[in-house]
Design an enzyme around this catalytic site. Sequence first.
Site, mmCIF file in Angstrom:
data_model
loop_
_atom_site.group_PDB
_atom_site.id
_atom_site.type_symbol
_atom_site.label_atom_id
_atom_site.label_comp_id
_atom_site.label_asym_id
_atom_site.label_seq_id
_atom_site.Cartn_x
_atom_site.Cartn_y
_atom_site.Cartn_z
ATOM 1 N N ASP A 43 0.814 -1.208 0.000
ATOM 2 C CA ASP A 43 0.000 0.000 0.000
ATOM 3 C C ASP A 43 0.854 1.267 0.000
ATOM 4 O O ASP A 43 0.453 2.290 -0.553
ATOM 5 C CB ASP A 43 -0.923 0.001 1.218
ATOM 6 C CG ASP A 43 -2.082 -0.980 1.053
ATOM 7 O OD1 ASP A 43 -2.264 -1.485 -0.066
ATOM 8 O OD2 ASP A 43 -2.781 -1.238 2.048
ATOM 9 N N ASP A 143 -3.700 10.891 23.021
ATOM 10 C CA ASP A 143 -2.426 10.724 22.315
ATOM 11 C C ASP A 143 -2.460 11.445 20.973
ATOM 12 O O ASP A 143 -1.419 11.792 20.429
ATOM 13 C CB ASP A 143 -2.134 9.241 22.078
ATOM 14 C CG ASP A 143 -1.593 8.540 23.311
ATOM 15 O OD1 ASP A 143 -1.344 9.219 24.334
ATOM 16 O OD2 ASP A 143 -1.418 7.307 23.264
ATOM 17 N N THR A 154 -9.739 2.028 6.480
ATOM 18 C CA THR A 154 -9.340 0.669 6.856
ATOM 19 C C THR A 154 -7.880 0.592 7.260
ATOM 20 O O THR A 154 -7.366 -0.502 7.519
ATOM 21 C CB THR A 154 -9.585 -0.308 5.696
ATOM 22 O OG1 THR A 154 -8.867 0.150 4.541
ATOM 23 C CG2 THR A 154 -11.061 -0.413 5.367
ATOM 24 N N TYR A 156 -4.896 3.245 9.374
ATOM 25 C CA TYR A 156 -4.633 3.718 10.737
ATOM 26 C C TYR A 156 -5.941 3.968 11.486
ATOM 27 O O TYR A 156 -6.068 3.676 12.683
ATOM 28 C CB TYR A 156 -3.788 4.989 10.641
ATOM 29 C CG TYR A 156 -3.202 5.497 11.931
ATOM 30 C CD1 TYR A 156 -3.186 4.725 13.082
ATOM 31 C CD2 TYR A 156 -2.635 6.765 11.991
ATOM 32 C CE1 TYR A 156 -2.629 5.210 14.266
ATOM 33 C CE2 TYR A 156 -2.080 7.248 13.156
ATOM 34 C CZ TYR A 156 -2.076 6.470 14.291
ATOM 35 O OH TYR A 156 -1.530 6.943 15.454
ATOM 36 N N ASN A 157 -6.926 4.495 10.804
ATOM 37 C CA ASN A 157 -8.219 4.787 11.420
ATOM 38 C C ASN A 157 -8.848 3.535 12.037
ATOM 39 O O ASN A 157 -9.365 3.570 13.157
ATOM 40 C CB ASN A 157 -9.155 5.381 10.364
ATOM 41 C CG ASN A 157 -10.571 5.562 10.854
ATOM 42 O OD1 ASN A 157 -10.855 6.438 11.662
ATOM 43 N ND2 ASN A 157 -11.468 4.725 10.357
ATOM 44 N N LEU A 158 -8.821 2.428 11.323
ATOM 45 C CA LEU A 158 -9.396 1.188 11.838
ATOM 46 C C LEU A 158 -8.608 0.681 13.043
ATOM 47 O O LEU A 158 -9.192 0.192 14.011
ATOM 48 C CB LEU A 158 -9.431 0.128 10.736
ATOM 49 C CG LEU A 158 -10.032 -1.230 11.116
ATOM 50 C CD1 LEU A 158 -11.471 -1.075 11.599
ATOM 51 C CD2 LEU A 158 -9.964 -2.189 9.943
ATOM 52 N N SER A 159 -7.287 0.827 12.998
ATOM 53 C CA SER A 159 -6.463 0.407 14.136
ATOM 54 C C SER A 159 -6.782 1.218 15.385
ATOM 55 O O SER A 159 -6.610 0.728 16.501
ATOM 56 C CB SER A 159 -4.976 0.547 13.794
ATOM 57 O OG SER A 159 -4.631 -0.302 12.719
#
Length: 254
Positions: A43, A143, A154, A156-159
């Site tokens: 990606d 943070d 899907t 960093y946002n999902l993490s």
Amino acid sequence: MSLRLSFSCSKRPEAQEAKVRLVRRYGDVGEDEADVIVALGGDGAMLDTLRRRFGDHKPVYGMNRGTVGFLMNEYLEDDLPERIDRAERATLSPLRMNAVDTLGQHHQALAINEVSLLRQTAQSAKLRILVDGRERMNELTCDGVMVATPAGSTAYNLSAHGPILPIGANLLALTPISAFRPRRWRGALLRHDAQVEIEISSPERRPVSAAADNQEVRSVAKVSIHEDRNQRLTMLFDPGHALDERILQEQFAF
């Protein structure tokens, strides 16, 4: 007229070797003359290739020679022009980040996935959030926080436990990163044309960085974020493998 291709690849050996084989088989006319750019890698390679398309808006077809590869098609060397000709299109608009650092200098960058703000030290960040000029949160202790596009929802946002957004939803995800106060705030869904402003409280004592994908600005005092619809990027996906379908599958994954 035959399809003119140009190949772009990451530094991974698998991607470099794949490029050699594909260029030998299909030729490479260079990005300036190409009809389609073929990105090889993960990606990260796709995002790097897409960023170079802000000037010419040429479509990008990715094949996975990396690790994650959510934005990539399966790597197959046979019938590549035919696969590209049958591919489905997904059109994306990036986020534009305007950041002012503590020295008063202005920085601009475009993000395909997300604009994220993160604390730089052990001390938590304290942020004030405005949407379309109206204060929505006086103080978020955390943070960090991010604004993510559907394409980036899907990643960093999902993490960070943010929502997954369909490509055609015309929404942005505003997602906190390890929110301490208010502890139970999980973020918000915003219209795609929302103007988000984030002000940093005590930026010298509690420094915060801002990043548009991987383009980072240190020690910011204020960041504004909005979708830039003057920039349109086109990604190509094999039938049945389109980004909308992959995002839908991700929502039912356990």
